[in-house]
Scaffold this motif. Structure first.
Motif, PDB file in Angstrom:
ATOM      1  N   LEU A  18       0.836  -1.190   0.000  1.00  0.00           N
ATOM      2  CA  LEU A  18       0.000   0.000   0.000  1.00  0.00           C
ATOM      3  C   LEU A  18       0.879   1.250   0.000  1.00  0.00           C
ATOM      4  N   PRO A  19       1.266   1.715  -1.183  1.00  0.00           N
ATOM      5  CA  PRO A  19       2.071   2.945  -1.235  1.00  0.00           C
ATOM      6  C   PRO A  19       1.240   4.131  -0.742  1.00  0.00           C
ATOM      7  N   LEU A  20       1.863   4.972   0.051  1.00  0.00           N
ATOM      8  CA  LEU A  20       1.195   6.151   0.585  1.00  0.00           C
ATOM      9  C   LEU A  20       1.870   7.409   0.043  1.00  0.00           C
ATOM     10  N   PRO A  21       1.153   8.514  -0.012  1.00  0.00           N
ATOM     11  CA  PRO A  21       1.701   9.738  -0.621  1.00  0.00           C
ATOM     12  C   PRO A  21       3.009  10.206  -0.011  1.00  0.00           C
ATOM     13  N   TRP A  22       3.213  10.031   1.262  1.00  0.00           N
ATOM     14  CA  TRP A  22       4.419  10.536   1.906  1.00  0.00           C
ATOM     15  C   TRP A  22       5.619   9.607   1.763  1.00  0.00           C
ATOM     16  N   ASP A  23       5.454   8.445   1.163  1.00  0.00           N
ATOM     17  CA  ASP A  23       6.583   7.550   0.943  1.00  0.00           C
ATOM     18  C   ASP A  23       7.635   8.195   0.046  1.00  0.00           C
ATOM     19  N   ALA A  24       7.201   8.973  -0.930  1.00  0.00           N
ATOM     20  CA  ALA A  24       8.135   9.660  -1.824  1.00  0.00           C
ATOM     21  C   ALA A  24       8.976  10.668  -1.047  1.00  0.00           C
ATOM     22  N   GLU A  25       8.373  11.336  -0.056  1.00  0.00           N
ATOM     23  CA  GLU A  25       9.110  12.297   0.766  1.00  0.00           C
ATOM     24  C   GLU A  25      10.215  11.593   1.545  1.00  0.00           C
ATOM     25  N   VAL A  26       9.902  10.439   2.088  1.00  0.00           N
ATOM     26  CA  VAL A  26      10.869   9.691   2.889  1.00  0.00           C
ATOM     27  C   VAL A  26      12.028   9.236   2.020  1.00  0.00           C
ATOM     28  N   SER A  27      11.733   8.695   0.834  1.00  0.00           N
ATOM     29  CA  SER A  27      12.814   8.226  -0.028  1.00  0.00           C
ATOM     30  C   SER A  27      13.653   9.389  -0.542  1.00  0.00           C
ATOM     31  N   LYS A  28      13.037  10.561  -0.748  1.00  0.00           N
ATOM     32  CA  LYS A  28      13.789  11.745  -1.178  1.00  0.00           C
ATOM     33  C   LYS A  28      14.775  12.161  -0.092  1.00  0.00           C
TER      34      LYS A  28
END
Length: 74
Positions: free
Chosen positions: A35-45
């Motif tokens: 379940l990808p969540l919108p803030w996952d991209a922030e964490v990986s960035k």
């Protein structure tokens, strides 16, 4: 509900989903892949912004911290 509490609830539900589905799938699946969540991209960035330290660099920083707080390295 505060944003942090909302994220915490979603993270908890995502983990519960991954644990629940794990006996029924052949390969293990991580909660963030399930379940990808919108803030996952922030964490990986953020993780890309801070390069990984080598074991030697990490040990050096750890020993420097111990010296600052007055402890001896193990």
């Amino acid at each position: 509900m505060a944003e942090g509490a909302n994220r915490s609830e979603w993270e908890r539900m995502r983990l519960l989903g991954a644990i629940t589905i794990s006996p029924h799938v052949r390969k293990s699946i991580s909660p963030d892949k399930l379940l990808p969540l919108p803030w996952d991209a922030e964490v990986s960035k953020k993780s890309r912004e801070h390069p990984q330290l080598t074991a030697e660099e990490s040990e050096k920083r750890f020993n420097a911290l111990l010296e600052r707080i007055g402890e001896k390295a193990v």
